[in-house]
Motif scaffolding. Structure first.
Motif, PDB file in Angstrom:
ATOM      1  N   LEU A   1     -51.051 108.216  46.660  1.00 52.97           N
ATOM      2  CA  LEU A   1     -51.591 107.172  47.539  1.00 52.97           C
ATOM      3  C   LEU A   1     -50.493 106.295  48.115  1.00 52.97           C
ATOM      4  CD1 LEU A   1     -54.654 105.779  45.498  1.00 52.97           C
ATOM      5  CD2 LEU A   1     -54.651 107.558  47.254  1.00 52.97           C
ATOM      6  N   ASP A   2     -50.798 105.766  49.293  1.00 52.72           N
ATOM      7  CA  ASP A   2     -49.922 104.773  49.911  1.00 52.72           C
ATOM      8  C   ASP A   2     -50.645 103.428  49.815  1.00 52.72           C
ATOM      9  OD1 ASP A   2     -48.046 103.416  51.400  1.00 52.72           O
ATOM     10  OD2 ASP A   2     -48.954 103.980  53.325  1.00 52.72           O
ATOM     11  N   LEU A   3     -50.049 102.511  49.089  1.00 54.11           N
ATOM     12  CA  LEU A   3     -50.664 101.188  48.939  1.00 54.11           C
ATOM     13  C   LEU A   3     -49.806 100.170  49.656  1.00 54.11           C
ATOM     14  CD1 LEU A   3     -51.554 101.111  45.113  1.00 54.11           C
ATOM     15  CD2 LEU A   3     -53.016 101.790  47.002  1.00 54.11           C
ATOM     16  N   ARG A   4     -50.314  99.664  50.759  1.00 56.90           N
ATOM     17  CA  ARG A   4     -49.588  98.602  51.465  1.00 56.90           C
ATOM     18  C   ARG A   4     -50.483  97.389  51.544  1.00 56.90           C
ATOM     19  NH1 ARG A   4     -46.964 101.683  56.582  1.00 56.90           N
ATOM     20  NH2 ARG A   4     -46.169 103.440  55.406  1.00 56.90           N
ATOM     21  N   HIS A   5     -49.856  96.251  51.416  1.00 54.66           N
ATOM     22  CA  HIS A   5     -50.618  95.003  51.403  1.00 54.66           C
ATOM     23  C   HIS A   5     -51.408  94.848  52.705  1.00 54.66           C
ATOM     24  CE1 HIS A   5     -51.647  91.072  49.982  1.00 54.66           C
ATOM     25  NE2 HIS A   5     -51.331  90.566  51.155  1.00 54.66           N
ATOM     26  N   GLY A   6     -52.692  94.514  52.568  1.00 60.50           N
ATOM     27  CA  GLY A   6     -53.521  94.285  53.747  1.00 60.50           C
ATOM     28  C   GLY A   6     -54.096  95.545  54.351  1.00 60.50           C
ATOM     29  N   ARG A   7     -53.784  96.706  53.744  1.00 61.66           N
ATOM     30  CA  ARG A   7     -54.340  97.959  54.280  1.00 61.66           C
ATOM     31  C   ARG A   7     -55.074  98.694  53.177  1.00 61.66           C
ATOM     32  NH1 ARG A   7     -49.939 101.405  57.333  1.00 61.66           N
ATOM     33  NH2 ARG A   7     -51.729 102.809  57.356  1.00 61.66           N
ATOM     34  N   LEU A   8     -55.949  99.596  53.592  1.00 63.63           N
ATOM     35  CA  LEU A   8     -56.701 100.359  52.593  1.00 63.63           C
ATOM     36  C   LEU A   8     -55.791 101.381  51.930  1.00 63.63           C
ATOM     37  CD1 LEU A   8     -59.925 101.025  54.685  1.00 63.63           C
ATOM     38  CD2 LEU A   8     -59.740  99.527  52.719  1.00 63.63           C
ATOM     39  N   ALA A   9     -56.098 101.719  50.689  1.00 58.18           N
ATOM     40  CA  ALA A   9     -55.347 102.761  49.981  1.00 58.18           C
ATOM     41  C   ALA A   9     -55.562 104.080  50.726  1.00 58.18           C
ATOM     42  CB  ALA A   9     -55.855 102.869  48.554  1.00 58.18           C
ATOM     43  N   THR A  10     -54.466 104.711  51.100  1.00 59.59           N
ATOM     44  CA  THR A  10     -54.563 105.928  51.920  1.00 59.59           C
ATOM     45  C   THR A  10     -53.927 107.104  51.194  1.00 59.59           C
ATOM     46  OG1 THR A  10     -54.286 104.471  53.817  1.00 59.59           O
ATOM     47  CG2 THR A  10     -54.113 106.827  54.246  1.00 59.59           C
ATOM     48  N   VAL A  11     -54.613 108.243  51.276  1.00 65.24           N
ATOM     49  CA  VAL A  11     -54.083 109.463  50.670  1.00 65.24           C
ATOM     50  C   VAL A  11     -52.915 109.954  51.527  1.00 65.24           C
ATOM     51  CG1 VAL A  11     -54.620 111.848  50.015  1.00 65.24           C
ATOM     52  CG2 VAL A  11     -56.366 110.070  49.789  1.00 65.24           C
ATOM     53  N   ILE A  12     -51.811 110.302  50.853  1.00 67.83           N
ATOM     54  CA  ILE A  12     -50.641 110.774  51.604  1.00 67.83           C
ATOM     55  C   ILE A  12     -50.257 112.191  51.157  1.00 67.83           C
ATOM     56  CG2 ILE A  12     -49.634 108.542  52.188  1.00 67.83           C
ATOM     57  CD1 ILE A  12     -47.884 108.798  49.683  1.00 67.83           C
ATOM     58  N   GLU A  13     -49.468 112.834  51.995  1.00 68.85           N
ATOM     59  CA  GLU A  13     -48.946 114.170  51.656  1.00 68.85           C
ATOM     60  C   GLU A  13     -47.997 113.979  50.486  1.00 68.85           C
ATOM     61  OE1 GLU A  13     -49.598 117.821  52.222  1.00 68.85           O
ATOM     62  OE2 GLU A  13     -49.828 116.850  54.180  1.00 68.85           O
ATOM     63  N   ARG A  14     -48.272 114.676  49.426  1.00 74.44           N
ATOM     64  CA  ARG A  14     -47.482 114.436  48.220  1.00 74.44           C
ATOM     65  C   ARG A  14     -46.293 115.387  48.183  1.00 74.44           C
ATOM     66  NH1 ARG A  14     -48.579 115.979  42.232  1.00 74.44           N
ATOM     67  NH2 ARG A  14     -47.653 114.236  41.082  1.00 74.44           N
ATOM     68  N   ALA A  15     -45.145 114.829  47.875  1.00 74.68           N
ATOM     69  CA  ALA A  15     -43.947 115.675  47.734  1.00 74.68           C
ATOM     70  C   ALA A  15     -44.114 116.540  46.476  1.00 74.68           C
ATOM     71  CB  ALA A  15     -42.725 114.783  47.591  1.00 74.68           C
ATOM     72  N   THR A  16     -43.494 117.700  46.458  1.00 71.24           N
ATOM     73  CA  THR A  16     -43.611 118.573  45.285  1.00 71.24           C
ATOM     74  C   THR A  16     -43.081 117.829  44.065  1.00 71.24           C
ATOM     75  OG1 THR A  16     -43.127 120.363  46.777  1.00 71.24           O
ATOM     76  CG2 THR A  16     -43.096 120.897  44.426  1.00 71.24           C
ATOM     77  N   PRO A  17     -43.921 117.707  43.042  1.00 73.61           N
ATOM     78  CA  PRO A  17     -43.456 116.966  41.871  1.00 73.61           C
ATOM     79  C   PRO A  17     -42.392 117.750  41.116  1.00 73.61           C
ATOM     80  CG  PRO A  17     -45.594 117.954  41.438  1.00 73.61           C
ATOM     81  CD  PRO A  17     -45.265 118.270  42.856  1.00 73.61           C
ATOM     82  N   PRO A  18     -41.501 117.041  40.415  1.00 76.47           N
ATOM     83  CA  PRO A  18     -40.495 117.744  39.620  1.00 76.47           C
ATOM     84  C   PRO A  18     -41.171 118.549  38.503  1.00 76.47           C
ATOM     85  CG  PRO A  18     -40.525 115.404  39.106  1.00 76.47           C
ATOM     86  CD  PRO A  18     -41.423 115.589  40.265  1.00 76.47           C
ATOM     87  N   ALA A  19     -40.489 119.621  38.087  1.00 73.29           N
ATOM     88  CA  ALA A  19     -41.071 120.476  37.035  1.00 73.29           C
ATOM     89  C   ALA A  19     -41.347 119.638  35.786  1.00 73.29           C
ATOM     90  CB  ALA A  19     -40.099 121.600  36.711  1.00 73.29           C
ATOM     91  N   ALA A  20     -42.485 119.920  35.164  1.00 74.36           N
ATOM     92  CA  ALA A  20     -42.862 119.157  33.968  1.00 74.36           C
ATOM     93  C   ALA A  20     -41.882 119.458  32.833  1.00 74.36           C
ATOM     94  CB  ALA A  20     -44.276 119.537  33.558  1.00 74.36           C
TER      95      ALA A  20
END
Lengths: 128, 336
Positions: free
Chosen positions: A67-86
């Motif tokens: 999610l992208d959380l910016r003050h004054g804006r709604l929480a928005t779903v964003i393109e997620r970068a590939t997470p590092p290997a667990a």
């Protein structure tokens, strides 16, 4: 319309139920990048929980890169970068939680074959 | 005599509404307790309803007798003490029955759902009608200002039960515009309360919309009434809002508002309407809701019909304090 379902009487904390519930929809692709989530105030009111409970769940998902959380804006779903290997520890933790869940299902009388079928079905639904 | 009869009729109607209270709540609720399906028809359910109704009937009959037989200053005492006594007795009976029925309580599924979409909240069109009294009262002020010289030096502002003036004001800014200032505050408060009930109630609550209608209509009626009162200085000095016609208006108007509220809310409470799964332990005496972990400002009542404040929400206290302040300042103004 994707829906989130919580059970405040369940042993799992509500914050985690919200985080897990939204994460499932993010992983399954039901919530796509660009989708705006309900404001914290409304979500908390509809779920009958405190504002901080929802805010913390949103923050957790933002930390995970969903999610992208910016003050004054709604929480928005964003393109997620590939997470590092667990890490090995993470995998061991997931394995432990899976074992606990599967044991619970077996104790509840669900046959092993049915559990395997469910797991395959879930994996297919997650588009992995 | 007519005034006495009108007051007795009003009192009887209010007592009747309280008498019917168990029929007005959700079928699964009885005296604030969530009971199993069909509990009302069991011996225990019938006994509880009968006990409540007996107390309300006795209290109502006592009040009516007092209104019928007392005279002079005792009659005035009966006017105030009757409704207050009935309210106290009813609340006490309700709390007692709430405690008695706790052992039959069944849990409500606490599962809640949320649509994960940020759809904007559209205020229903009729809510905008709430601006009418907000503009109407300043318009009355302008009208009074334009006809300042037509206002008598001294005019009645209070009338006794027979419609005879017993309180007077002089032509001054305070005397002429006072009721408008009070009315403006009251209508603004009611409008804010109506909007708060809309935005502070869960979308899934079926009575959210009927409550907004009711509050906006009430605000408009009060606004028009106070606007009319503010223009009374321009009427002939002997004219007043009291008298039989006015009392009859109140006698019919008040129960009508009650019945309209009951109808609107009842309409949204079919037997299949789900109960709001507010935790049982957060209901005090089945009447007061206190849940610091619930973000809702208003929740569905369990003791009767309509919405009630979540007492753990500070905005509820702010609104209550604002109303009390408004009423207190109104009293002080009229006493002065």
């Amino acid at each position: 319309m994707p829906r989130l379902r919580i059970d405040p009487s369940a042993p799992t904390p509500v914050t985690r139920q919200i985080t897990d519930g939204i994460r499932v929809q993010l992983v399954e692709g039901t919530l796509r990048p660009g989708t705006e989530l309900p404001p914290v105030r409304r979500a908390a009111m509809e779920l009958g929980v405190h504002f901080n409970t929802v805010a913390e769940a949103y923050r957790q998902l933002a930390r995970e890169g969903w999610l992208d959380l910016r003050h004054g804006r709604l929480a928005t779903v964003i393109e997620r970068a590939t997470p590092p290997a667990a890490s090995k520890e993470d995998i061991a933790d997931y394995r432990r939680r899976l074992r606990e869940l599967i044991s619970q299902m077996r104790a509840g009388g669900i046959p092993a074959a049915k559990i395997a079928l469910e797991l395959r079905s879930i994996l297919k639904g997650l588009q992995i | 005599m007519m005034v006495r009869a009108a007051l007795m009729l009003l009192y009887a109607l209010i007592s009747l509404i309280v008498f019917l209270l168990p029929n007005m709540t959700h079928p699964k609720l009885l005296f604030g307790v969530v009971v199993p399906d069909g509990f009302r028809t069991t011996d225990e359910g019938k006994r509880a309803i009968k006990a409540f109704r007996t107390i309300v009937a006795l209290s109502g009959a006592a009040g009516l007798l007092a209104l019928a037989l007392l005279s002079g200053s005792w009659f005035m005492v009966a006017i105030v003490a009757g409704p207050l006594g009935t309210a106290a007795v009813t609340i006490a009976a309700f709390v007692r029955l709430n405690r008695r029925l706790q052992r039959f309580a069944v849990p409500v599924s606490p599962v809640r759902q949320l649509e994960l979409a940020a759809e904007p909240e559209h205020l229903p069109w009729f809510a905008w009608l709430g601006w009418i009294p907000v503009f109407l009262l300043p318009a009355c002020a302008v009208y009074l200002h334009m006809h300042w010289n037509s206002i008598p030096e001294r005019f009645p502002v209070h009338w006794d039960l027979n419609g005879q003036p017993n309180g007077w004001a002089v032509r001054s800014v305070r005397g002429v515009y006072g009721p408008l200032v009070f009315g403006g505050g009251l209508t603004l408060w009611l409008f804010a309360f109506a909007l708060a009930s809309w935005y502070g109630t869960r979308r899934s609550e079926p009575i959210r919309r009927p409550m907004l209608v009711l509050l906006i209509v009430t605000e408009c009626i009060i606004g028009v009434l106070l606007g009319r009162i503010s223009l009374l200085p321009l009427a002939a000095p002997h004219q007043g809002p009291a008298g039989f016609a006015s009392v009859l208006g109140w006698v019919l108007g008040v129960p009508l508002v009650f019945l309209a509220a009951a109808y609107l809310v009842k309409r949204s409470r079919g037997p299949n309407t789900p109960l709001d799964p507010t935790p049982a332990e957060c209901w005090k005496g089945g009447m007061f809701y206190y849940n610091p972990n619930d973000a809702a400002l208003f929740v569905s009542r369990r003791d009767s019909v309509g919405l009630t404040l979540n007492l753990a929400n500070r905005w509820g206290w702010v609104m209550t304090a604002a109303l009390l302040l408004l009423i207190a300042s109104g009293f002080l103004f009229f006493l002065a």
